[in-house]
Design a protein around this motif. Structure first.
Motif, mmCIF file in Angstrom:
data_model
loop_
_atom_site.group_PDB
_atom_site.id
_atom_site.type_symbol
_atom_site.label_atom_id
_atom_site.label_comp_id
_atom_site.label_asym_id
_atom_site.label_seq_id
_atom_site.Cartn_x
_atom_site.Cartn_y
_atom_site.Cartn_z
ATOM 1 N N PRO A 53 14.644 -2.078 -23.142
ATOM 2 C CA PRO A 53 14.383 -3.463 -23.520
ATOM 3 C C PRO A 53 13.173 -3.590 -24.449
ATOM 4 N N ALA A 54 13.185 -4.602 -25.291
ATOM 5 C CA ALA A 54 12.082 -4.841 -26.229
ATOM 6 C C ALA A 54 10.776 -5.147 -25.489
ATOM 7 N N GLU A 55 10.867 -5.897 -24.396
ATOM 8 C CA GLU A 55 9.691 -6.237 -23.587
ATOM 9 C C GLU A 55 9.981 -5.888 -22.124
ATOM 10 N N PRO A 56 9.849 -4.595 -21.759
ATOM 11 C CA PRO A 56 10.198 -4.178 -20.400
ATOM 12 C C PRO A 56 9.198 -4.666 -19.354
ATOM 13 N N ASP A 57 9.706 -4.918 -18.150
ATOM 14 C CA ASP A 57 8.871 -5.242 -16.994
ATOM 15 C C ASP A 57 8.563 -3.905 -16.317
ATOM 16 N N LEU A 58 7.453 -3.268 -16.734
ATOM 17 C CA LEU A 58 7.137 -1.917 -16.270
ATOM 18 C C LEU A 58 6.754 -1.883 -14.807
ATOM 19 N N SER A 59 7.267 -0.874 -14.132
ATOM 20 C CA SER A 59 6.927 -0.603 -12.750
ATOM 21 C C SER A 59 5.946 0.565 -12.676
ATOM 22 N N ARG A 60 6.188 1.626 -13.474
ATOM 23 C CA ARG A 60 5.323 2.811 -13.507
ATOM 24 C C ARG A 60 5.314 3.427 -14.891
ATOM 25 N N SER A 61 4.253 4.173 -15.149
ATOM 26 C CA SER A 61 4.122 4.913 -16.396
ATOM 27 C C SER A 61 3.330 6.173 -16.107
ATOM 28 N N PRO A 63 2.122 10.062 -18.185
ATOM 29 C CA PRO A 63 2.251 10.954 -19.330
ATOM 30 C C PRO A 63 2.981 12.228 -18.923
ATOM 31 N N PRO A 64 3.687 12.860 -19.868
ATOM 32 C CA PRO A 64 4.355 14.118 -19.541
ATOM 33 C C PRO A 64 3.328 15.232 -19.382
ATOM 34 N N ASP A 65 3.700 16.277 -18.654
ATOM 35 C CA ASP A 65 2.865 17.459 -18.486
ATOM 36 C C ASP A 65 2.923 18.242 -19.792
ATOM 37 N N PRO A 66 1.790 18.397 -20.506
ATOM 38 C CA PRO A 66 1.835 19.068 -21.804
ATOM 39 C C PRO A 66 2.295 20.524 -21.728
ATOM 40 N N ALA A 67 2.066 21.190 -20.607
ATOM 41 C CA ALA A 67 2.453 22.591 -20.479
ATOM 42 C C ALA A 67 3.970 22.768 -20.402
ATOM 43 N N SER A 68 4.634 21.866 -19.698
ATOM 44 C CA SER A 68 6.075 22.017 -19.516
ATOM 45 C C SER A 68 6.892 20.985 -20.264
ATOM 46 N N GLY A 69 6.272 19.874 -20.667
ATOM 47 C CA GLY A 69 7.002 18.796 -21.314
ATOM 48 C C GLY A 69 7.712 17.903 -20.319
ATOM 49 N N ALA A 70 7.519 18.176 -19.020
ATOM 50 C CA ALA A 70 8.174 17.394 -17.973
ATOM 51 C C ALA A 70 7.205 16.354 -17.419
ATOM 52 N N ALA A 71 7.739 15.392 -16.672
ATOM 53 C CA ALA A 71 6.899 14.394 -16.030
ATOM 54 C C ALA A 71 6.043 15.071 -14.971
ATOM 55 N N PRO A 72 4.780 14.651 -14.796
ATOM 56 C CA PRO A 72 3.891 15.290 -13.839
ATOM 57 C C PRO A 72 4.196 14.895 -12.407
ATOM 58 N N ALA A 73 3.532 15.553 -11.455
ATOM 59 C CA ALA A 73 3.733 15.283 -10.037
ATOM 60 C C ALA A 73 3.099 13.975 -9.609
ATOM 61 N N SER A 74 2.107 13.468 -10.340
ATOM 62 C CA SER A 74 1.505 12.188 -9.982
ATOM 63 C C SER A 74 1.871 11.158 -11.027
ATOM 64 N N THR A 75 1.937 9.899 -10.598
ATOM 65 C CA THR A 75 2.326 8.821 -11.502
ATOM 66 C C THR A 75 1.312 7.707 -11.440
ATOM 67 N N SER A 76 1.285 6.895 -12.461
ATOM 68 C CA SER A 76 0.437 5.702 -12.485
ATOM 69 C C SER A 76 1.327 4.485 -12.479
ATOM 70 N N SER A 77 0.999 3.518 -11.647
ATOM 71 C CA SER A 77 1.750 2.272 -11.667
ATOM 72 C C SER A 77 1.159 1.376 -12.734
ATOM 73 N N SER A 78 1.806 0.288 -13.028
ATOM 74 C CA SER A 78 1.311 -0.632 -14.043
ATOM 75 C C SER A 78 0.008 -1.288 -13.605
ATOM 76 N N THR A 79 -0.332 -1.195 -12.306
ATOM 77 C CA THR A 79 -1.584 -1.764 -11.816
ATOM 78 C C THR A 79 -2.701 -0.744 -11.839
ATOM 79 N N GLY A 80 -2.411 0.481 -12.288
ATOM 80 C CA GLY A 80 -3.432 1.499 -12.385
ATOM 81 C C GLY A 80 -3.575 2.349 -11.140
ATOM 82 N N GLU A 81 -2.823 2.065 -10.082
ATOM 83 C CA GLU A 81 -2.881 2.862 -8.869
ATOM 84 C C GLU A 81 -2.200 4.201 -9.122
ATOM 85 N N ARG A 82 -2.644 5.230 -8.405
ATOM 86 C CA ARG A 82 -2.055 6.548 -8.562
ATOM 87 C C ARG A 82 -1.429 6.968 -7.244
ATOM 88 N N SER A 83 -0.310 7.654 -7.341
ATOM 89 C CA SER A 83 0.341 8.204 -6.159
ATOM 90 C C SER A 83 0.788 9.613 -6.492
#
Length: 89
Positions: A53-61, A63-83
């Motif tokens: 969508p042009a203006e998505p309602d983000l839940s999480r974001s 960055p990819p792991d630069p070493a593997s190009g895959a998503a990392p084990a930890s994530t950031s929510s749109s509120t800045g919390e980490r899990s």
């Protein structure tokens, strides 16, 4: 190429797949409709979406792991919390 792995709420009314996942691969990324958010479960039912969508309602974001190009084990929510994702052995 899109920079981050993104999870947004699916804007389609009444969809049984309430989330959109944008995987940072290729020039526009790969967009999937999904039943659950990542990394809540090990297996997630999903299929290809027609686009992001042009203006998505983000839940999480995250960055990819630069070493593997895959998503990392930890994530950031749109509120800045980490899990952290935990793997079971």
């Amino acid at each position: 190429m899109p920079d981050d792995f993104l999870i947004a709420h699916n804007p389609e009314d009444g969809s049984r797949l309430p989330y959109l996942l944008r995987i940072p691969l290729g020039p526009d990324g790969i967009v999937l409709k999904a039943k659950e958010t990542w990394p809540r479960t090990g297996k997630v039912y999903c299929h290809r979406a027609t686009g992001w969508p042009a203006e998505p309602d983000l839940s999480r974001s995250c960055p990819p792991d630069p070493a593997s190009g895959a998503a990392p084990a930890s994530t950031s929510s749109s509120t800045g919390e980490r899990s952290s994702a935990r793997s079971s052995s």
